[in-house]
Design an enzyme around this catalytic site. Structure first.
Site, PDB file in Angstrom:
ATOM      1  N   ASP A  70     -47.567 -13.195  49.948  1.00  0.00           N
ATOM      2  CA  ASP A  70     -47.869 -12.258  52.026  1.00  0.00           C
ATOM      3  C   ASP A  70     -46.551 -12.242  52.254  1.00  0.00           C
ATOM      4  OD1 ASP A  70     -47.323 -15.329  51.304  1.00  0.00           O
ATOM      5  OD2 ASP A  70     -48.539 -15.836  53.016  1.00  0.00           O
ATOM      6  N   GLU A  78     -48.625 -18.222  52.028  1.00  0.00           N
ATOM      7  CA  GLU A  78     -47.081 -18.974  52.722  1.00  0.00           C
ATOM      8  C   GLU A  78     -47.174 -19.173  54.016  1.00  0.00           C
ATOM      9  OE1 GLU A  78     -43.102 -19.856  53.577  1.00  0.00           O
ATOM     10  OE2 GLU A  78     -43.943 -18.225  54.019  1.00  0.00           O
TER      11      GLU A  78
END
Length: 196
Positions: free
Chosen positions: A64, A128
């Site tokens: 991400d 994350e």
């Protein structure tokens, strides 16, 4: 291609990135495991077997990225454009660039038939940028057996600084992150603004 997958988090859509990585790895003969802790979220694991004389090493990155406001970019943040000798795009540094380097290292070892003393585990995680609960958190809660006995993890955090000629000036190595470091500071003198 990896940068072109918009995994801005929220919402992430890391499953699309995991499917991309899975496709590359499976074409190269790797067995790939993808866990989906929530719709659109995914964590991926692939392993290159070594001799087993040493404990495994994990190559970790997150799929991400933080959202990108197009108005603040000189290029499309999800074009993966090569400009002035650099790859431009959201994730090029944090951490799709690292993930690509890890992927290339794994593929190179396999293609060249290099047998290491340890397994190399590629682990790509979701989430994350908003706390890791459905990424590394989910892996450690529900799939830790896949990582059992690993000796160490290589992840983001270090950097290399070069001068204008490209000569290395500094190698940074990060050995830990986001851990508490409590200390007490006593200052004497004339107080100033808090930001100073």
């Amino acid at each position: 291609e990896y940068i072109r997958i918009n995994t801005s988090n929220p919402p992430g859509h890391e499953k699309q990135a995991a499917d991309f990585l899975r496709g590359v790895l499976e074409r190269e003969g790797f067995e790939v495991t993808v866990w989906e802790p929530a719709p659109g979220k995914a964590n991926l694991l692939a392993r290159l077997a070594g001799t087993g004389r040493k404990r495994p090493m994990i190559l970790l990155h997150h799929m991400d990225v933080v959202p990108a406001a197009r108005a603040f970019w000189s290029v499309d943040p999800f074009a993966g454009e090569i400009k002035d000798g650099y790859v431009w795009g959201r994730g090029a540094i944090d951490t799709k660039g690292l993930g690509t380097a890890e992927l290339v290292a794994l593929l190179t070892l396999k293609r060249q038939g290099i047998k290491l003393d340890r397994d190399i585990i590629l682990l790509a995680t979701a989430d994350e940028e908003i706390g890791g609960v459905l990424g590394a958190g989910d892996v450690t809660r529900h799939h830790v057996e896949a990582l059992r006995n690993a000796e160490f993890v290589l992840n983001e955090g270090g950097n290399i600084t070069t001068d204008a000629s490209g000569r290395t000036q500094y190698y940074g190595v990060l050995t830990a992150e986001k851990a508490p470091f409590w200390l007490e500071v006593i200052a004497r003198g004339t107080p100033g603004h808090g930001s100073i």
